[in-house]
Design a protein around this motif. Structure first.
Motif, PDB file in Angstrom:
ATOM      1  N   LEU A 206       0.837  -1.199   0.000  1.00 53.06           N
ATOM      2  CA  LEU A 206       0.000   0.000   0.000  1.00 53.06           C
ATOM      3  C   LEU A 206       0.868   1.243   0.000  1.00 53.06           C
ATOM      4  O   LEU A 206       1.734   1.401   0.864  1.00 53.06           O
ATOM      5  N   GLU A 207       0.646   2.119  -0.971  1.00 52.04           N
ATOM      6  CA  GLU A 207       1.351   3.404  -0.989  1.00 52.04           C
ATOM      7  C   GLU A 207       0.581   4.405  -0.133  1.00 52.04           C
ATOM      8  O   GLU A 207      -0.640   4.554  -0.287  1.00 52.04           O
ATOM      9  N   VAL A 208       1.297   5.081   0.756  1.00 54.01           N
ATOM     10  CA  VAL A 208       0.652   6.078   1.616  1.00 54.01           C
ATOM     11  C   VAL A 208       1.447   7.373   1.573  1.00 54.01           C
ATOM     12  O   VAL A 208       2.671   7.374   1.463  1.00 54.01           O
ATOM     13  N   ASP A 209       0.711   8.475   1.637  1.00 55.76           N
ATOM     14  CA  ASP A 209       1.328   9.801   1.645  1.00 55.76           C
ATOM     15  C   ASP A 209       1.325  10.425   3.036  1.00 55.76           C
ATOM     16  O   ASP A 209       2.073  11.373   3.284  1.00 55.76           O
ATOM     17  N   ILE A 220      -6.186  -2.474   8.682  1.00 61.36           N
ATOM     18  CA  ILE A 220      -6.796  -3.502   7.829  1.00 61.36           C
ATOM     19  C   ILE A 220      -5.811  -4.607   7.495  1.00 61.36           C
ATOM     20  O   ILE A 220      -6.197  -5.736   7.230  1.00 61.36           O
ATOM     21  N   GLY A 221      -4.517  -4.278   7.518  1.00 66.86           N
ATOM     22  CA  GLY A 221      -3.482  -5.277   7.313  1.00 66.86           C
ATOM     23  C   GLY A 221      -2.988  -5.390   5.878  1.00 66.86           C
ATOM     24  O   GLY A 221      -3.775  -5.692   4.971  1.00 66.86           O
ATOM     25  N   VAL A 222      -1.703  -5.110   5.659  1.00 64.70           N
ATOM     26  CA  VAL A 222      -1.054  -5.269   4.355  1.00 64.70           C
ATOM     27  C   VAL A 222       0.333  -5.873   4.585  1.00 64.70           C
ATOM     28  O   VAL A 222       0.834  -5.911   5.706  1.00 64.70           O
ATOM     29  N   ASP A 223       0.934  -6.347   3.508  1.00 63.55           N
ATOM     30  CA  ASP A 223       2.255  -6.973   3.617  1.00 63.55           C
ATOM     31  C   ASP A 223       3.388  -5.955   3.614  1.00 63.55           C
ATOM     32  O   ASP A 223       4.442  -6.186   4.220  1.00 63.55           O
ATOM     33  N   ALA A 224       3.195  -4.837   2.915  1.00 60.02           N
ATOM     34  CA  ALA A 224       4.241  -3.820   2.805  1.00 60.02           C
ATOM     35  C   ALA A 224       3.584  -2.456   2.640  1.00 60.02           C
ATOM     36  O   ALA A 224       2.460  -2.334   2.146  1.00 60.02           O
ATOM     37  N   VAL A 225       4.308  -1.420   3.060  1.00 62.23           N
ATOM     38  CA  VAL A 225       3.821  -0.052   2.884  1.00 62.23           C
ATOM     39  C   VAL A 225       4.891   0.765   2.165  1.00 62.23           C
ATOM     40  O   VAL A 225       6.078   0.701   2.500  1.00 62.23           O
ATOM     41  N   LEU A 226       4.464   1.495   1.155  1.00 66.25           N
ATOM     42  CA  LEU A 226       5.341   2.387   0.409  1.00 66.25           C
ATOM     43  C   LEU A 226       5.148   3.794   0.957  1.00 66.25           C
ATOM     44  O   LEU A 226       4.089   4.412   0.772  1.00 66.25           O
ATOM     45  N   LEU A 227       6.136   4.294   1.649  1.00 61.56           N
ATOM     46  CA  LEU A 227       6.065   5.600   2.303  1.00 61.56           C
ATOM     47  C   LEU A 227       6.583   6.638   1.315  1.00 61.56           C
ATOM     48  O   LEU A 227       7.781   6.803   1.132  1.00 61.56           O
ATOM     49  N   ASP A 228       5.661   7.321   0.661  1.00 65.43           N
ATOM     50  CA  ASP A 228       6.001   8.145  -0.499  1.00 65.43           C
ATOM     51  C   ASP A 228       6.295   9.592  -0.128  1.00 65.43           C
ATOM     52  O   ASP A 228       5.464  10.269   0.490  1.00 65.43           O
ATOM     53  N   ASN A 229       7.475  10.054  -0.511  1.00 66.20           N
ATOM     54  CA  ASN A 229       7.861  11.463  -0.367  1.00 66.20           C
ATOM     55  C   ASN A 229       7.739  11.977   1.068  1.00 66.20           C
ATOM     56  O   ASN A 229       7.362  13.136   1.290  1.00 66.20           O
ATOM     57  N   MET A 230       8.062  11.163   2.022  1.00 64.44           N
ATOM     58  CA  MET A 230       8.047  11.587   3.419  1.00 64.44           C
ATOM     59  C   MET A 230       9.441  12.034   3.836  1.00 64.44           C
ATOM     60  O   MET A 230      10.421  11.340   3.545  1.00 64.44           O
ATOM     61  N   PRO A 231       9.567  13.157   4.541  1.00 65.74           N
ATOM     62  CA  PRO A 231      10.877  13.571   5.048  1.00 65.74           C
ATOM     63  C   PRO A 231      11.334  12.617   6.142  1.00 65.74           C
ATOM     64  O   PRO A 231      10.512  11.913   6.760  1.00 65.74           O
ATOM     65  N   PRO A 232      12.638  12.573   6.424  1.00 70.25           N
ATOM     66  CA  PRO A 232      13.160  11.622   7.423  1.00 70.25           C
ATOM     67  C   PRO A 232      12.449  11.630   8.767  1.00 70.25           C
ATOM     68  O   PRO A 232      12.183  10.545   9.314  1.00 70.25           O
ATOM     69  N   PRO A 233      12.106  12.775   9.355  1.00 76.39           N
ATOM     70  CA  PRO A 233      11.404  12.716  10.647  1.00 76.39           C
ATOM     71  C   PRO A 233      10.068  11.980  10.557  1.00 76.39           C
ATOM     72  O   PRO A 233       9.710  11.221  11.469  1.00 76.39           O
ATOM     73  N   ALA A 250      10.700   3.287   1.446  1.00 74.20           N
ATOM     74  CA  ALA A 250      10.690   4.733   1.239  1.00 74.20           C
ATOM     75  C   ALA A 250      10.963   5.043  -0.226  1.00 74.20           C
ATOM     76  O   ALA A 250      11.755   4.358  -0.881  1.00 74.20           O
ATOM     77  N   SER A 251      10.324   6.076  -0.746  1.00 72.38           N
ATOM     78  CA  SER A 251      10.552   6.473  -2.140  1.00 72.38           C
ATOM     79  C   SER A 251      10.353   7.974  -2.273  1.00 72.38           C
ATOM     80  O   SER A 251       9.759   8.621  -1.413  1.00 72.38           O
ATOM     81  N   GLY A 252      10.882   8.498  -3.379  1.00 66.47           N
ATOM     82  CA  GLY A 252      10.660   9.911  -3.688  1.00 66.47           C
ATOM     83  C   GLY A 252      11.892  10.770  -3.534  1.00 66.47           C
ATOM     84  O   GLY A 252      12.363  11.006  -2.427  1.00 66.47           O
ATOM     85  N   ARG A 253      12.439  11.220  -4.673  1.00 68.35           N
ATOM     86  CA  ARG A 253      13.561  12.164  -4.730  1.00 68.35           C
ATOM     87  C   ARG A 253      14.782  11.677  -3.931  1.00 68.35           C
ATOM     88  O   ARG A 253      15.437  12.440  -3.229  1.00 68.35           O
ATOM     89  N   VAL A 267      13.924   2.222   7.680  1.00 67.73           N
ATOM     90  CA  VAL A 267      13.128   1.592   6.628  1.00 67.73           C
ATOM     91  C   VAL A 267      13.857   0.354   6.099  1.00 67.73           C
ATOM     92  O   VAL A 267      15.083   0.250   6.158  1.00 67.73           O
ATOM     93  N   ASP A 268      13.075  -0.575   5.562  1.00 66.76           N
ATOM     94  CA  ASP A 268      13.650  -1.808   5.018  1.00 66.76           C
ATOM     95  C   ASP A 268      14.189  -1.620   3.608  1.00 66.76           C
ATOM     96  O   ASP A 268      15.209  -2.213   3.244  1.00 66.76           O
ATOM     97  N   LEU A 269      13.502  -0.825   2.804  1.00 66.20           N
ATOM     98  CA  LEU A 269      13.848  -0.637   1.402  1.00 66.20           C
ATOM     99  C   LEU A 269      13.817   0.835   1.027  1.00 66.20           C
ATOM    100  O   LEU A 269      13.029   1.614   1.579  1.00 66.20           O
ATOM    101  N   ILE A 270      14.672   1.209   0.073  1.00 65.18           N
ATOM    102  CA  ILE A 270      14.635   2.541  -0.525  1.00 65.18           C
ATOM    103  C   ILE A 270      14.533   2.346  -2.028  1.00 65.18           C
ATOM    104  O   ILE A 270      15.461   1.824  -2.660  1.00 65.18           O
ATOM    105  N   SER A 271      13.412   2.709  -2.623  1.00 61.95           N
ATOM    106  CA  SER A 271      13.225   2.506  -4.056  1.00 61.95           C
ATOM    107  C   SER A 271      13.596   3.768  -4.818  1.00 61.95           C
ATOM    108  O   SER A 271      13.245   4.883  -4.428  1.00 61.95           O
ATOM    109  N   ILE A 272      14.313   3.571  -5.944  1.00 57.41           N
ATOM    110  CA  ILE A 272      14.874   4.686  -6.712  1.00 57.41           C
ATOM    111  C   ILE A 272      14.605   4.458  -8.193  1.00 57.41           C
ATOM    112  O   ILE A 272      15.158   3.531  -8.800  1.00 57.41           O
ATOM    113  N   GLY A 273      13.793   5.313  -8.796  1.00 54.21           N
ATOM    114  CA  GLY A 273      13.456   5.163 -10.201  1.00 54.21           C
ATOM    115  C   GLY A 273      14.573   5.530 -11.152  1.00 54.21           C
ATOM    116  O   GLY A 273      14.734   4.914 -12.212  1.00 54.21           O
TER     117      GLY A 273
END
Length: 290
Positions: A206-209, A220-233, A250-253, A267-273
């Motif tokens: 689930l991607e969340v902003d 509700i329960g998901v396997d993974a969460v994509l934390l999009d464009n969130m600053p480190p704090p 974590a993703s975004g810039r 975070v477990d993963l950092i995704s980079i396009g």
């Protein structure tokens, strides 16, 4: 200089996957009349030896594509690898040697170098971010922002560089993004619909902003969460909220400069396009050796 042959051990892709791509690239390059420059200048009987050499430091990836670029032109060419995929190279290092018909070598040169330079660029850029976050538990991850037709190759290069792969397509995992949530009418309804539709082995991310969306997704329960464009704090707070109940991504810039602070949030993963959609090639050349 000699390359560092302590290469990362990544299972190579089989030739049956690579050959159609290389063949199509060669046909595109040869056009309707073949290499008219080489045919005019180079005697058909001339044999030579050339070296694929590094112009920059980095990580080698894509040698099998280079090998096939020569082999499909002329199966009698001899291709010898000196620095296998995953090797660290510096300017002047020999990566491979190709011997045989001079005409055939020149015909296959550009296609081979295009693949090798591009994939080595991806592996090298991935390696740079991996080193930037060393000492944290986070892993560098790619995305689906790939060049059409090259996804399997580009994702392979990310693995060679020490990174991990995200999903390969739309059919191997559920990723609920902002537009899915908006069209469905909310996080809960989107997740519930996805869960009813998929098989028992398919995971849901689930991607969340916002932290509020994250809270609903965890309820509700998901396997993974994509934390999009969130600053480190905010990322740090999100990781604490998840508390191990889901994989955090974590993703975004993300850049090599910003990645350490992101990784240190836990975070477990950092995704980079940009690792696949806009990375620079690694400068590799073909040098006449005789």
């Amino acid at each position: 200089m000699r390359p560092d042959t302590d290469a990362r051990q990544v299972t190579p892709l089989p030739d049956v996957m690579l050959e159609p791509q290389v063949r199509a690239a060669l046909l595109e390059d040869l056009g309707r009349a073949g290499d008219i420059t080489t045919d005019a200048i180079v005697p058909a009987s001339l044999r030579t030896r050339c070296v694929l050499a590094a112009r920059q430091k980095g990580i080698v990836a894509g040698l099998d594509m280079a090998r096939l670029s020569f082999a499909l032109v002329d199966p009698t060419l001899r291709f010898t690898m000196h620095a296998p995929d995953g090797s660290r190279i510096a300017p002047g290092d020999r990566i491979a040697t190709v011997e045989g018909s001079a005409r055939s070598i020149l015909i296959g040169e550009r296609v081979g170098l295009n693949y090798l330079s591009h994939l080595s660029g991806i592996a090298s850029a991935t390696d740079g971010v991996v080193h930037a976050i060393a000492g944290t538990k986070a892993r560098v991850c790619c995305t689906r922002k790939t060049t059409p037709g090259l996804r399997a190759l580009q994702k392979y290069a990310v693995r060679v560089g020490g990174g991990a792969n995200h999903r390969f397509g739309l059919d191997d995992a559920v990723l609920i993004k902002d537009n899915h949530i908006a069209i469905a009418g909310g996080v809960s309804v989107a997740v519930e619909r996805a869960r009813r539709a998929i098989g028992h082995l398919v995971k849901i991310e689930l991607e969340v902003d916002t932290l509020e969306q994250l809270k609903e997704g965890l309820r509700i329960g998901v396997d993974a969460v994509l934390l999009d464009n969130m600053p480190p704090p905010t990322l740090r707070e999100a990781v604490a909220m998840v508390a191990g109940r889901a994989i955090t991504e974590a993703s975004g810039r993300v850049t090599p400069e910003t990645a350490p602070a992101i990784a240190e949030t836990g975070v477990d993963l950092i995704s980079i396009g940009w690792l696949t959609h806009s990375v620079s090639v690694l400068d590799i050349g073909l040098d006449y050796a005789d």
